[in-house]
Design a protein around this motif. Structure first.
Motif, PDB file in Angstrom:
ATOM      1  N   LEU A 172       0.835  -1.204   0.000  1.00 32.29           N
ATOM      2  CA  LEU A 172       0.000   0.000   0.000  1.00 32.29           C
ATOM      3  C   LEU A 172       0.871   1.255   0.000  1.00 32.29           C
ATOM      4  CD1 LEU A 172      -2.943   1.144   0.318  1.00 32.29           C
ATOM      5  CD2 LEU A 172      -2.498   1.190   2.759  1.00 32.29           C
ATOM      6  N   VAL A 202      12.562  -1.285   8.341  1.00 35.08           N
ATOM      7  CA  VAL A 202      12.015  -2.560   8.815  1.00 35.08           C
ATOM      8  C   VAL A 202      11.416  -3.327   7.636  1.00 35.08           C
ATOM      9  CG1 VAL A 202      10.396  -3.631  10.430  1.00 35.08           C
ATOM     10  CG2 VAL A 202      11.517  -1.483  11.039  1.00 35.08           C
ATOM     11  N   SER A 219       9.418   4.244   9.877  1.00 40.21           N
ATOM     12  CA  SER A 219       8.787   4.584  11.160  1.00 40.21           C
ATOM     13  C   SER A 219       9.818   4.513  12.288  1.00 40.21           C
ATOM     14  CB  SER A 219       7.636   3.614  11.452  1.00 40.21           C
ATOM     15  OG  SER A 219       8.127   2.299  11.534  1.00 40.21           O
ATOM     16  N   TYR A 267      -4.977  -4.914   0.096  1.00 42.43           N
ATOM     17  CA  TYR A 267      -4.352  -3.776   0.769  1.00 42.43           C
ATOM     18  C   TYR A 267      -4.860  -3.548   2.200  1.00 42.43           C
ATOM     19  CZ  TYR A 267      -2.438  -2.406  -3.748  1.00 42.43           C
ATOM     20  OH  TYR A 267      -1.754  -2.377  -4.933  1.00 42.43           O
ATOM     21  N   ASP A 285      -2.467  -4.841   4.834  1.00 44.41           N
ATOM     22  CA  ASP A 285      -1.294  -3.995   4.661  1.00 44.41           C
ATOM     23  C   ASP A 285      -1.497  -2.625   5.319  1.00 44.41           C
ATOM     24  OD1 ASP A 285       1.145  -4.474   3.040  1.00 44.41           O
ATOM     25  OD2 ASP A 285       0.602  -2.497   2.268  1.00 44.41           O
ATOM     26  N   SER A 286      -2.694  -2.093   5.182  1.00 50.34           N
ATOM     27  CA  SER A 286      -3.012  -0.779   5.734  1.00 50.34           C
ATOM     28  C   SER A 286      -2.900  -0.794   7.264  1.00 50.34           C
ATOM     29  CB  SER A 286      -4.431  -0.372   5.316  1.00 50.34           C
ATOM     30  OG  SER A 286      -4.831   0.781   6.000  1.00 50.34           O
ATOM     31  N   GLU A 289       0.642  -1.169   8.476  1.00 52.93           N
ATOM     32  CA  GLU A 289       1.384   0.082   8.351  1.00 52.93           C
ATOM     33  C   GLU A 289       0.984   1.058   9.463  1.00 52.93           C
ATOM     34  OE1 GLU A 289       3.927   0.344   6.554  1.00 52.93           O
ATOM     35  OE2 GLU A 289       4.341   2.473   6.730  1.00 52.93           O
ATOM     36  N   ASN A 336       2.729  -0.086  12.495  1.00 55.77           N
ATOM     37  CA  ASN A 336       4.155   0.200  12.314  1.00 55.77           C
ATOM     38  C   ASN A 336       4.472   1.673  12.605  1.00 55.77           C
ATOM     39  OD1 ASN A 336       6.827  -0.464  11.395  1.00 55.77           O
ATOM     40  ND2 ASN A 336       6.333   0.465   9.423  1.00 55.77           N
ATOM     41  N   VAL A 337       3.590   2.555  12.153  1.00 55.19           N
ATOM     42  CA  VAL A 337       3.797   3.992  12.381  1.00 55.19           C
ATOM     43  C   VAL A 337       3.643   4.321  13.876  1.00 55.19           C
ATOM     44  CG1 VAL A 337       2.737   6.261  11.988  1.00 55.19           C
ATOM     45  CG2 VAL A 337       3.258   4.783  10.051  1.00 55.19           C
ATOM     46  N   GLY A 388       6.578   2.986  15.680  1.00 53.50           N
ATOM     47  CA  GLY A 388       7.750   3.818  15.393  1.00 53.50           C
ATOM     48  C   GLY A 388       7.794   5.027  16.313  1.00 53.50           C
ATOM     49  N   SER A 394       8.744   3.899  19.730  1.00 56.10           N
ATOM     50  CA  SER A 394      10.189   3.615  19.861  1.00 56.10           C
ATOM     51  C   SER A 394      10.995   4.910  19.972  1.00 56.10           C
ATOM     52  CB  SER A 394      10.689   2.752  18.699  1.00 56.10           C
ATOM     53  OG  SER A 394      10.767   3.498  17.506  1.00 56.10           O
ATOM     54  N   ILE A 417      14.649   0.381  21.381  1.00 54.91           N
ATOM     55  CA  ILE A 417      13.900  -0.795  20.916  1.00 54.91           C
ATOM     56  C   ILE A 417      13.822  -0.781  19.392  1.00 54.91           C
ATOM     57  CG2 ILE A 417      12.503  -1.430  22.923  1.00 54.91           C
ATOM     58  CD1 ILE A 417      10.266   0.299  21.965  1.00 54.91           C
ATOM     59  N   ASP A 418      13.969  -1.962  18.826  1.00 60.39           N
ATOM     60  CA  ASP A 418      13.890  -2.118  17.370  1.00 60.39           C
ATOM     61  C   ASP A 418      12.544  -2.726  16.993  1.00 60.39           C
ATOM     62  OD1 ASP A 418      16.407  -1.139  16.651  1.00 60.39           O
ATOM     63  OD2 ASP A 418      17.350  -3.027  17.248  1.00 60.39           O
ATOM     64  N   LEU A 419      12.036  -2.291  15.855  1.00 55.40           N
ATOM     65  CA  LEU A 419      10.771  -2.838  15.373  1.00 55.40           C
ATOM     66  C   LEU A 419      11.053  -4.046  14.486  1.00 55.40           C
ATOM     67  CD1 LEU A 419       8.886   0.392  14.202  1.00 55.40           C
ATOM     68  CD2 LEU A 419       9.099  -0.538  16.492  1.00 55.40           C
ATOM     69  N   VAL A 457       9.281  -6.889  11.614  1.00 59.04           N
ATOM     70  CA  VAL A 457       8.311  -6.804  10.518  1.00 59.04           C
ATOM     71  C   VAL A 457       6.914  -7.144  11.064  1.00 59.04           C
ATOM     72  CG1 VAL A 457       7.662  -7.779   8.277  1.00 59.04           C
ATOM     73  CG2 VAL A 457      10.080  -7.450   8.846  1.00 59.04           C
ATOM     74  N   PRO A 458       5.894  -6.327  10.759  1.00 64.73           N
ATOM     75  CA  PRO A 458       4.536  -6.631  11.243  1.00 64.73           C
ATOM     76  C   PRO A 458       4.016  -7.951  10.659  1.00 64.73           C
ATOM     77  CG  PRO A 458       4.645  -4.414  10.330  1.00 64.73           C
ATOM     78  CD  PRO A 458       5.919  -5.100   9.957  1.00 64.73           C
TER      79      PRO A 458
END
Lengths: 127, 212
Positions: free
Chosen positions: A15, A57, A84, B145, B148-149, B152, B155-156, B159, B162, B172-174, B176-177
């Motif tokens: 996306l 990431v 992010s 999508y 995925d949305s 994300e 993830n934001v 972020g 963190s 701290i590290d992120l 992959v979702p």
């Protein structure tokens, strides 16, 4: 430059790639996509873009590892991080490694426009 | 204090029932929150954190500060990025409530602390969350999508979390979702929270390790 700027965008979010592609194409850029760091490295070597926009990431090979390889293989290619994971440590680490900018997600159109201008200037110098 | 914070305080302090709150949020009748606010005494600038602290039992004594800070950020982000006023329910979620199959996204944050955060929702609410974040219409979570949305979005938010933790010298590290279908999340040090928003209800799961 009298041709379109060719940019490689690497992010595991389909996306985000779709939205970013649309914004970059509106800025008269040609866009190549990669969904992880490994693909970004391969496409950078094969497609020779003018610049790279790289997430951190990502599965398989992350953005920091990809940045390291791209800087070794193509030190002249400007790389902008778009992630992010914008901690001060990550910011310093990637800038020290040679990234020209770090955009924290969620990004604004103005930040993308500014990054494209930075890449365009570098690409013009490289020609 | 903004209206959403007022709504959380009214629920925390028992001036509104869950049912009344859900209905007012659904109607976006924020004026009603302001009227009811006259009955509030004292101040609480962080009602979302208060709600989490009350729900976390003694077994989450170590995690509760991080969990409550995370939830305040998530509730602010729902408003900022999705325009979704939302309130954390003050009632515990019984285990059998999450035994159905839900759509879910999660992301692990690891380093000086380890937190996995996730959102789980039924089809309609999941699609609505995804639609609001991406500003694209999704009718079902299966849309390519939609997952995925929400990944994300998480993830934001993570972020930003963190970055805030880094200011406190917590690196701290992120990771992959992840996404998928989930029933009965089973993480260690887990807290499941029911969240009411203007479009319906969903769950937030916090744990010290992966629960999907």
């Amino acid at each position: 430059m009298d041709r379109k700027l060719k940019l490689l965008i690497s992010d595991d979010s389909k996306l985000l790639r779709k939205k970013l592609r649309s914004e970059l194409e509106a800025l008269d850029c040609e866009v190549i996509e990669a969904e992880n760091g490994k693909e970004a490295i391969l496409k950078e070597m094969n497609e020779k873009p003018d610049g790279v926009i790289l997430d951190i990431v990502m599965p398989e090979v992350g953005g920091i590892e990809a940045l390291q390889v791209i800087r070794e293989v193509s030190p002249e290619v400007p790389v902008v991080m778009l992630s992010s994971a914008g901690t001060p440590q990550k910011l310093m680490q990637t800038l020290k490694m040679g990234a020209i900018d770090f955009i924290q997600k969620p990004y604004s159109s103005d930040q993308i426009k500014k990054a494209v201008e930075q890449i365009r200037k570098r690409a013009a110098k490289n020609e | 204090m903004n209206r959403r914070y007022l709504a959380q305080r009214l629920l925390n302090e028992g001036h509104l029932s869950q049912k009344e709150l859900a209905e007012l949020l659904r109607q976006r009748s924020f004026g009603a929150f302001e009227k009811a606010a006259a009955s509030l005494e004292g101040t609480d600038e962080h009602p979302a954190m208060t709600a989490v602290r009350r729900l976390a039992g003694p077994e989450l004594q170590i995690e509760v500060e991080a969990y409550s800070e995370y939830m305040e950020l998530l509730m602010d982000s729902l408003m900022d990025f999705l325009e979704a006023p939302a309130v954390i329910d003050t009632q515990m979620v019984p285990p059998d409530e999450t035994s159905a199959v839900f759509y879910a996204v999660s992301q692990r944050m690891d380093g000086d602390m380890s937190i996995v955060s996730g959102i789980m929702a039924e089809s309609r609410e999941f699609a609505e969350l995804a639609t609001r974040y991406s500003e694209e219409q999704f009718d079902a979570p299966e849309d390519e999508y939609a997952m995925d949305s929400l990944e994300e979005f998480l993830n934001v938010v993570n972020g930003v979390f963190s970055v805030r933790e880094a200011v406190k010298d917590e690196e701290i590290d992120l990771e992959v979702p992840r996404h998928g279908k989930l029933m009965n999340p089973m993480g260690n040090q887990q807290l499941v929270l029911r969240v009411y928003a203007d479009f319906g209800m969903f769950y937030v799961v916090l744990a010290s390790d992966e629960f999907m």
